[in-house]
Design an enzyme around this catalytic site. Structure first.
Site, short mmCIF file in Angstrom:
data_model
loop_
_atom_site.label_atom_id
_atom_site.label_comp_id
_atom_site.label_asym_id
_atom_site.label_seq_id
_atom_site.Cartn_x
_atom_site.Cartn_y
_atom_site.Cartn_z
N ASP A 192 -2.47 0.46 0.02
CA ASP A 192 -2.31 1.97 -0.30
C ASP A 192 -1.54 2.58 0.87
OD1 ASP A 192 -2.85 4.89 -0.97
OD2 ASP A 192 -4.74 4.18 -1.99
N HIS A 269 1.13 5.64 -4.69
CA HIS A 269 0.16 5.36 -3.61
C HIS A 269 0.90 4.25 -2.84
CE1 HIS A 269 -3.39 7.72 -3.48
NE2 HIS A 269 -3.39 7.98 -4.80
N GLU A 325 -2.81 8.81 -9.92
CA GLU A 325 -2.16 9.79 -9.10
C GLU A 325 -0.97 9.52 -8.68
OE1 GLU A 325 -5.76 11.95 -6.55
OE2 GLU A 325 -5.26 9.77 -5.71
C1 ACM Z 1 -9.02 7.70 -6.88
O1 ACM Z 1 -10.08 8.15 -6.55
N1 ACM Z 1 -7.81 8.06 -6.73
C2 ACM Z 1 -8.92 6.61 -7.77
#
Ligand code: ACM
Length: 750
Positions: A192, A269, A325
């Site tokens: 991440d 991410h 996201e």
């Molecule tokens: C998440 O909580 N972004 C999967």
């Protein structure tokens, strides 16, 4: 003579211990087994207890031999019971009907485990170990017969090791603890923006730089500009797992029947990758993008090479590719991404993301692996055989199951253990949501809207533990336990076997277990939850109190005064009419524990009246939709509790129709502020009234006087004195100056 006395004393002591154990034997297992029958007496466990096993269960026998007990492999046939031994034997369908189930028999003369496969035998071993750890004396195991089987195959825990890095030794302890509760899948969130955590031999910069940062905690790092450091820099925080260490974890988990699913995030991410390999981003500039450029074939070449090394380490049939996201804005103007959209006949950037996920799925499939991703992978069309992790509620999971895809349920409102577990005012900073123990326990991973055949696609349930605000292992345990114990019963036990009061009674014994294992668990909250139920016909309110405490003594007042040892003792739900300000606390030794909980109950004049929205409420936080602001129910400490209505990036502007012109004495409403998640108090609140719904007279505007830079959960009530003015319509406008969220729960009119 002296020797004889000593022997006698030892015999008396042993018999006393056996009597004591007998008197207090404890069958409070969690998750609750399918069938459990108490027997008479105890099996005495010693460091010499032989563990006899059929060959296929030798690994499991070694797990049971926690104190180095002798393990012996039995011959194929003729294995008579041996007094004082534990035996692990193959089952037949008569003994153990479920293929993944087990039978555990504990008698004073011995212990027998029967299972068809390793999963079943491991579950039995877990039960046996837990059974020991909840006894007053762990050397006396109560006689019992247990027939058991799991409800779901996927019983997962996701740990984010990017925001906070947890070393190998701690990961093993984390696995040991989840193992005790029959959780069988470890989803390892390895990459991440806050750090890449897995050695990839072809891309050394991922662990020389992208695994290190300035800022020990995620918050420090974020506050100082998200900069990466170099390995060996004395100010660098971070770390990574070498491939050998990752293999060590996989083997450690496998021995315990735990599958490890690695997650490699894409296309979003990924700030840490694009800081060291900026040529894979749309801008080509470090520290600019968090998404890979999907028009660039180098991106796919990179990801395939990474996944090739990942697959060589992790035997898991599932490879998690993240997918959540992604900010798709750079793709909209990137020439390469636009070229890809054209050449692949894609409609938009949603389909571009879907193209990338499908391409990764083809690659994984060619290597006999399944693609798993967060529910955003539905956007732009789901890859043909993808499995979906539903986290933004259950909607994505339901859509995927209806389309014939497998699903793992992990909705934020029940499964996010980075959210608060008690009143935020009493807790270390957490993510904004509110997921107390009872909420976790109440979850049913199979949505009622699914048919029986669709429901088969729900593989199971998972806790997600994001670690932005969990900077060390003790805090991780605080956030994980006892909530994971509640989730273990959600994952394992049939709904018919679930009951929160019964669970709470059993949980008392698990606090002992957690103490024995030095787990820094969250102690059950003293907060009293006040649950009102309004009867709109009789205009009465019935109130129920609950608490995480076991058999709490709750005292309360109804006039807003602080409850004392002399206040009314709660004995069960009670009903009243008229306004009340209820204040309730748990008492111990005549002392109130913690801050009393309060609830305003008031069948005020606007209850049940219609509300017109000049600007819409947030689709994501509708609460009870059009009825929210006049349903008589107040919100609690959580904006997600179904009574707080959100207004997103614009003002709140509503009119209440009182039904007829009438004198109005006062109008009030509450707003919430929780700046960490973008919820602010309105800068101003304005009230106007009207007789005809067209001509409004502005009466007053009030300013907010609470700063917007305090992180604490804050409430602000705005009250307008109308002094008997006559009107039918009341318009409230609340100014959303930050363009974040406003949250209101009720417009109270007297
Ligand atoms: C998440 O909580 N972004 C999967």
């Amino acid at each position: 003579m002296i020797r004889k006395l000593a022997l006698m004393a030892a015999a008396i002591a042993a018999s006393y211990a056996a009597t004591l154990a007998q008197a207090t034997s404890n069958l409070h297992l969690i998750p609750r087994p399918q069938e459990i029958t108490a027997g008479a007496g105890h099996f005495q466990w010693t460091s010499h207890t032989p563990i006899l096993t059929s060959r296929s269960f030798k690994n499991i026998a070694e797990l049971i031999a926690t104190q180095g007990q002798p393990v012996k492999v039995l011959g194929e046939k003729n294995n008579p019971a041996v007094a004082g031994a534990v035996r692990i034997l193959p089952a037949d369908a008569r003994l153990v009907p479920d293929y993944n189930g087990y039978l555990l028999k504990v008698n004073p003369s011995g212990v027998a485990i029967y299972a068809h496969n390793a999963a079943g035998a491991i579950s039995a071993a877990q039960t046996l170990l837990q059974l020991r750890l909840i006894q007053p004396d762990t050397n006396f195991i109560p006689a019992v017969t247990i027939t058991d089987k799991p409800r779901f195959g996927h019983r997962g825990v996701m740990l984010d090791v990017s925001r906070t890095f947890y070393p190998v030794a701690y990961i093993k302890r984390f696995l040991d603890l989840m193992w005790l509760y029959k959780m069988n899948t470890f989803h390892w969130h390895l990459t991440d923006g806050a750090g890449w955590r897995l050695e990839i031999k072809q891309f050394p910069e991922l662990t020389k730089t992208a695994a290190w940062r300035y800022g020990n905690t995620w918050k420090d790092w974020a506050a100082t500009g998200h900069r990466y450091a170099r390995e060996g820099d004395p100010n660098a925080y971070g770390g990574y797992y070498s491939q050998d260490q990752a293999r060590e974890i996989v083997a450690y988990a496998a021995k315990r029947g735990i599958a490890v699913i690695p997650e490699i995030e894409m296309p979003g991410h990924s700030e840490e990758v694009l800081a060291v390999y900026p040529q894979l981003s749309c801008s080509g500039i470090p520290y600019k993008n968090s998404e890979y450029c999907l028009g660039n074939d180098q991106t796919f070449d990179f990801l395939e090479k990474v996944l090739t090394e990942v697959m060589a380490i992790f035997p898991s049939p599932y490879i998690h590719i993240g997918g959540d996201e992604a900010n798709k804005s750079a793709w909209k103007t990137c020439p390469k991404c636009q070229q890809r959209i054209k050449s692949e006949n894609l409609r938009d950037v949603d389909e571009l993301q879907s193209y990338a996920i499908r391409r990764m799925e083809r690659f994984l499939k060619a290597h006999h692996r399944h693609l798993l991703g967060w529910d955003e992978i539905l956007e732009g069309g789901l890859a043909p055989d993808a499995t979906v992790m539903s986290w933004r509620g259950e909607t994505g999971g339901i859509a995927a199951a209806k389309a014939g895809h497998d699903v793992i349920m992990t909705p934020g409102a029940y499964c996010y253990f980075d959210h608060y577990q008690a009143d935020p005012a009493t807790q270390p900073e957490a993510q904004g949501g509110y997921v107390p123990l009872e909420k976790v326990y109440s979850y049913n991973p199979v949505p009622a809207t699914l048919s029986a055949s669709e429901a088969k696609h729900i593989l199971g349930v998972q806790a997600n533990i994001w670690t932005e605000l969990i900077p060390h292992a003790a805090h991780l345990e605080y956030m994980t336990y006892p909530r994971l114990i509640a989730l273990s019963e959600v994952a394992w036990s049939d709904t018919a076997r679930k009951n929160f009061e019964d669970f709470k009674a059993r949980l008392q014994s698990h606090y002992l277990l957690l103490q024995r294992l030095n787990v820094n668990y969250f102690r059950p909250s003293y907060t009293v939850t006040i649950v009102p139920q309004i009867n709109y016909q009789s205009k009465q309110t019935t109130v129920t109190f609950t608490s995480e405490q076991y058999r709490p003594a709750i005292r309360y007042t109804m006039d807003g005064s602080t409850p004392t040892a002399a206040s009314t003792l709660y004995t069960g739900p009670f009903t009243f009419s008229g306004p009340a300000l209820i204040s309730a606390a748990v008492f111990r030794d005549s002392l109130a524990q913690g801050t009393p909980s309060r609830l305003e109950a008031d069948f005020h004049k606007a209850v049940g009246k219609s509300v017109h929205y000049h600007l819409p409420y947030s689709k994501n936080y509708p609460a009870q939709k059009e009825s929210t602001l006049t349903n008589g129910y107040r919100g609690g400490v959580s904006y997600g509790d179904g009574q707080w209505q959100g207004f997103e990036s614009h003002d709140m502007d509503v009119t209440v129709d009182m039904g007829s012109s009438q004198p109005l004495n006062d109008v009030s409403l509450n707003f919430m502020q929780l700046t960490g998640v973008g919820i602010y108090l309105p800068a101003t609140v304005t009230i106007a009234v009207s007789q005809d719904g067209t001509d409004f007279r502005t009466l007053e505007q009030q300013q907010n006087d609470i700063p917007d830079n305090i992180p604490a959960l804050t409430f602000r009530k705005f009250t307008f004195q109308l002094k008997g003015q006559q009107a039918r319509y009341i318009r409230i406008q609340a100014q959303n100056a930050q363009k974040g969220f406003l949250f209101a729960d009720e417009i109270i009119v007297h």
